[in-house]
Design a protein around this motif. Structure first.
Motif, PDB file in Angstrom:
ATOM      1  N   GLU A 136      39.789  35.086  39.462  1.00  0.00           N
ATOM      2  CA  GLU A 136      39.443  36.459  39.820  1.00  0.00           C
ATOM      3  C   GLU A 136      40.696  37.281  40.117  1.00  0.00           C
ATOM      4  O   GLU A 136      40.744  38.476  39.844  1.00  0.00           O
ATOM      5  CB  GLU A 136      38.521  36.435  41.040  1.00  0.00           C
ATOM      6  N   LYS A 137      41.719  36.645  40.650  1.00  0.00           N
ATOM      7  CA  LYS A 137      42.950  37.347  41.014  1.00  0.00           C
ATOM      8  C   LYS A 137      44.006  37.300  39.917  1.00  0.00           C
ATOM      9  O   LYS A 137      44.880  38.150  39.858  1.00  0.00           O
ATOM     10  CB  LYS A 137      43.515  36.745  42.293  1.00  0.00           C
ATOM     11  N   SER A 138      43.939  36.318  39.059  1.00  0.00           N
ATOM     12  CA  SER A 138      45.022  36.106  38.095  1.00  0.00           C
ATOM     13  C   SER A 138      44.804  36.767  36.734  1.00  0.00           C
ATOM     14  O   SER A 138      45.725  36.852  35.945  1.00  0.00           O
ATOM     15  CB  SER A 138      45.239  34.607  37.890  1.00  0.00           C
ATOM     16  N   SER A 139      43.598  37.241  36.476  1.00  0.00           N
ATOM     17  CA  SER A 139      43.305  37.791  35.154  1.00  0.00           C
ATOM     18  C   SER A 139      42.699  39.190  35.260  1.00  0.00           C
ATOM     19  O   SER A 139      41.704  39.399  35.950  1.00  0.00           O
ATOM     20  CB  SER A 139      42.330  36.861  34.430  1.00  0.00           C
ATOM     21  N   LYS A 140      43.312  40.124  34.555  1.00  0.00           N
ATOM     22  CA  LYS A 140      42.808  41.507  34.540  1.00  0.00           C
ATOM     23  C   LYS A 140      41.410  41.576  33.928  1.00  0.00           C
ATOM     24  O   LYS A 140      40.543  42.287  34.410  1.00  0.00           O
ATOM     25  CB  LYS A 140      43.783  42.387  33.759  1.00  0.00           C
ATOM     26  N   ILE A 141      41.184  40.794  32.890  1.00  0.00           N
ATOM     27  CA  ILE A 141      39.884  40.795  32.219  1.00  0.00           C
ATOM     28  C   ILE A 141      38.794  40.253  33.149  1.00  0.00           C
ATOM     29  O   ILE A 141      37.703  40.811  33.214  1.00  0.00           O
ATOM     30  CB  ILE A 141      39.943  39.992  30.907  1.00  0.00           C
ATOM     31  N   SER A 142      39.111  39.198  33.876  1.00  0.00           N
ATOM     32  CA  SER A 142      38.104  38.645  34.786  1.00  0.00           C
ATOM     33  C   SER A 142      37.813  39.618  35.928  1.00  0.00           C
ATOM     34  O   SER A 142      36.669  39.732  36.369  1.00  0.00           O
ATOM     35  CB  SER A 142      38.526  37.276  35.329  1.00  0.00           C
ATOM     36  N   LYS A 143      38.821  40.351  36.394  1.00  0.00           N
ATOM     37  CA  LYS A 143      38.596  41.373  37.426  1.00  0.00           C
ATOM     38  C   LYS A 143      37.621  42.432  36.917  1.00  0.00           C
ATOM     39  O   LYS A 143      36.707  42.857  37.622  1.00  0.00           O
ATOM     40  CB  LYS A 143      39.913  42.047  37.820  1.00  0.00           C
ATOM     41  N   GLN A 144      37.828  42.867  35.672  1.00  0.00           N
ATOM     42  CA  GLN A 144      36.942  43.873  35.079  1.00  0.00           C
ATOM     43  C   GLN A 144      35.524  43.328  34.928  1.00  0.00           C
ATOM     44  O   GLN A 144      34.548  44.035  35.183  1.00  0.00           O
ATOM     45  CB  GLN A 144      37.477  44.320  33.722  1.00  0.00           C
ATOM     46  N   PHE A 145      35.424  42.073  34.499  1.00  0.00           N
ATOM     47  CA  PHE A 145      34.116  41.444  34.332  1.00  0.00           C
ATOM     48  C   PHE A 145      33.357  41.415  35.659  1.00  0.00           C
ATOM     49  O   PHE A 145      32.180  41.790  35.719  1.00  0.00           O
ATOM     50  CB  PHE A 145      34.291  40.027  33.783  1.00  0.00           C
ATOM     51  N   ILE A 146      34.036  40.996  36.730  1.00  0.00           N
ATOM     52  CA  ILE A 146      33.405  40.927  38.048  1.00  0.00           C
ATOM     53  C   ILE A 146      33.038  42.316  38.541  1.00  0.00           C
ATOM     54  O   ILE A 146      31.950  42.533  39.092  1.00  0.00           O
ATOM     55  CB  ILE A 146      34.321  40.219  39.072  1.00  0.00           C
TER      56      ILE A 146
END
Length: 82
Positions: free
Chosen positions: A25-35
């Protein structure tokens, strides 16, 4: 088959898409957007009151689980191999 995610939450194994360590959640920009999108769409569920250790992505929701991603992956793998 079912997978226990912690607390009183159980999901069908067939609904499971992915299991991630919470650090993604903290290391990936894409995962931040997904969340962020999942929260906006009210598709996020926090399991229990313990500190979350993993993210479990299903077809309909994203779960914050207090169980480590390695433990959840082992549970899912056991279901697939049986």
């Amino acid at each position: 088959m079912f997978i226990h995610l912690g607390g009183e939450k159980i999901i069908r194994a067939s609904e499971l898409i992915a299991i991630f360590d919470l650090s993604i959640e903290k290391s990936s920009k894409i995962s931040k957007q997904f969340i962020t999108h999942a929260i906006r769409d009210k598709k996020v569920e926090l399991i229990g009151e313990e500190e979350s250790k993993s993210l479990v992505v299903t077809q309909s929701k994203v779960y914050y689980s207090p169980i480590s991603s390695m433990t959840l992956k082992k549970r899912a793998h056991q279901l697939l191999t049986n």
